[in-house]
Design an enzyme around this catalytic site. Structure first.
Site, PDB file in Angstrom:
ATOM      1  N   TYR A 161      -3.980 -85.818  -2.154  1.00  8.01           N
ATOM      2  CA  TYR A 161      -3.860 -85.066  -3.403  1.00  8.01           C
ATOM      3  C   TYR A 161      -3.735 -85.995  -4.612  1.00  8.01           C
ATOM      4  O   TYR A 161      -3.189 -85.627  -5.642  1.00  8.01           O
ATOM      5  CB  TYR A 161      -2.646 -84.120  -3.354  1.00  8.01           C
ATOM      6  N   LYS A 166      -3.645 -89.374  12.026  1.00  3.60           N
ATOM      7  CA  LYS A 166      -4.973 -88.969  12.482  1.00  3.60           C
ATOM      8  C   LYS A 166      -5.789 -90.254  12.501  1.00  3.60           C
ATOM      9  O   LYS A 166      -6.908 -90.316  11.983  1.00  3.60           O
ATOM     10  CB  LYS A 166      -5.560 -87.913  11.533  1.00  3.60           C
ATOM     11  N   ASP A 200       1.475 -80.392   3.887  1.00  2.00           N
ATOM     12  CA  ASP A 200       1.259 -79.090   3.258  1.00  2.00           C
ATOM     13  C   ASP A 200       0.927 -78.050   4.331  1.00  2.00           C
ATOM     14  O   ASP A 200       1.506 -76.957   4.385  1.00  2.00           O
ATOM     15  CB  ASP A 200       0.106 -79.221   2.253  1.00  2.00           C
ATOM     16  N   ASP A 211       3.490 -74.843   6.161  1.00  2.59           N
ATOM     17  CA  ASP A 211       3.215 -73.400   6.178  1.00  2.59           C
ATOM     18  C   ASP A 211       3.288 -72.885   7.617  1.00  2.59           C
ATOM     19  O   ASP A 211       3.794 -71.787   7.875  1.00  2.59           O
ATOM     20  CB  ASP A 211       1.848 -73.070   5.573  1.00  2.59           C
ATOM     21  N   ASP A 243      -3.337 -82.638  14.563  1.00  4.67           N
ATOM     22  CA  ASP A 243      -3.785 -81.407  15.226  1.00  4.67           C
ATOM     23  C   ASP A 243      -2.921 -81.116  16.457  1.00  4.67           C
ATOM     24  O   ASP A 243      -2.490 -79.980  16.686  1.00  4.67           O
ATOM     25  CB  ASP A 243      -5.280 -81.480  15.575  1.00  4.67           C
TER      26      ASP A 243
HETATM   27 MG    MG Z   1       1.226 -75.206   0.644  1.00  4.83          MG
END
Ligand code: MG
Ligand code: NAI
Length: 354
Positions: free
Chosen positions: A139, A190, A247, A251, A223
């Site tokens: 980001y 990763k 992020d 969630d 993953d």
């Molecule tokens: Mg989020």
């Protein structure tokens, strides 16, 4: 004798941000008053309505004004009439980046009385906390688009990973793991596919590990870690992850904890050179905004994290204890938890419990 005073900059923002923020401030106000603290709140009307009126998400001198606060409290940002990349890049990300809030701390706990979407799991199985890198990585905002609108259009989005940036967030995660009973750290990587950025990430984790011999550190490909959060959540404690990975994992963590509406987040500048920012992790929820039924628990818990950051761990524990008491009594619940209570009912029950 006057107790400590803290200046809190409040940005309720959009949608349910405007509903859960007053609920959180009501609870914090009661707790603070009883403890003899003063929370001096200054509210800022920034967000998508402000954007429609002014063409900006925040006032031009917003960052200077926020700098004077001891902490920033944010509800949620986002409205269907404003593209999400505008609302995120002109409000949340500048605050996180300018104030070097490089740790995004997200507890993910199944609270007592909340039903878990994973069969057969209880509160003892789900008690994780994610330390998400919050200032660079995927980001960082580097990249661009050329040949717009043509068939050979190109978009490039470059991740930026620095040794110093990785090191500071990984150190924070190791120290957090040391403070928790299980002393476990899972590093999300990763490095099989991302052979530059994530190999550097792994190297930094490996180089720091000997400084924290009391922490058991293990790396997982992101993953596989996502799958493990569903299949074996009881084996996870502290996680450290890059901006994008964290992020997504948080969630998922909020979902396995029963509802996105209960999960809090803190954007921390651990050196305290700049104010830190506290917010529920959910967004502005346009689908339920204006109905008064948003779950205020994530917002209230984020306020508890703010009290902790200000040096009042005891008050944090009191607020979280009240949340646990109300949820385990299972009488007052918002619709996301299967009940019919309003935001205000839930806030009042938590105030009564503190
Ligand atoms: Mg989020
Ligand atoms: P969202 O978190 O707003 O909503 C996802 C789902 O969870 C919706 O069905 C919503 O009703 C439900 N939900 C969320 N919080 C809840 C609560 N407290 N109580 C009960 N139910 C709740 O995410 P979505 O829909 O992807 O995004 C909506 C807007 O929010 C977008 O503009 C997005 O950019 C923005 N957003 C802002 C964030 C922030 O301010 N930090 C974080 C995430 C999204």
């Amino acid at each position: 004798m006057a107790g400590p005073r803290y200046r809190i900059a409040v940005i309720p923002g959009d949608g349910i941000g405007q509903e859960v923020t007053p609920a959180a401030l009501d609870v914090l106000g009661v707790v603070a008053r009883r403890a003899g603290l003063t929370l001096e709140t200054v509210e800022h009307p920034w967000g998508c309505d402000y954007y429609r009126e002014t063409g900006r998400m925040m006032a031009p001198d917003a960052l200077e004004r926020l700098r004077e606060a001891d902490a920033i409290y944010l509800g949620a940002i986002g409205h269907p009439s404003v593209p999400d990349h505008v609302s995120v890049w002109e409000l949340i990300l500048p605050i996180r980046q300018r104030f070097e809030q490089y740790v995004n701390l997200r507890p993910m706990r199944l609270l007592p009385g909340v039903s878990c979407p994973l069969a057969g799991r209880g509160p003892a199985d789900i008690d994780m906390v994610c330390v998400r890198e919050n200032s660079e990585g995927e980001y960082a905002g580097v990249g661009g688009r050329v040949h717009r609108g043509t068939p050979h259009e190109v978009a490039e989005q470059t991740g930026v990973f620095t040794r110093a940036g990785i090191e500071r967030v990984v150190r924070y995660a190791f120290r957090l793991a040391q403070s928790r009973p299980r002393r476990m750290l899972a590093s999300a990587t990763k490095s099989n596919a991302l052979q530059h950025s994530m190999v550097l990430w792994d190297e930094v984790v490996e180089q720091l590990a000997p400084e924290y011999p009391d922490v058991a550190v293990r790396k997982y490909h992101v993953d596989a870690l996502a799958a493990r959060m569903v299949t074996h959540p009881q084996t996870l404690d502290v996680m450290v992850a890059s901006n994008l990975f964290g992020d997504i994992l948080t969630d998922l963590g909020a979902a396995v904890s029963g509802s996105l509406g209960v999960a809090p987040g803190a954007n921390l500048n651990p050196e305290r050179a700049h104010p830190s920012m506290f917010e529920p992790i959910h967004g502005s929820a346009p689908d339920i905004a204006g109905k008064g039924i948003a779950n205020p628990v994530g917002a209230i818990w984020a306020g508890a994290l703010m009290l902790d950051h200000l040096g009042h761990r005891d008050l944090h524990d009191r607020v979280v204890g009240a949340i646990e008491q109300v949820l385990s009594a299972a009488v007052v619940r918002t619709p996301d938890l299967g009940g019919t209570a309003t935001t205000r009912d839930m806030m009042q029950a938590i105030v009564a419990a503190v």
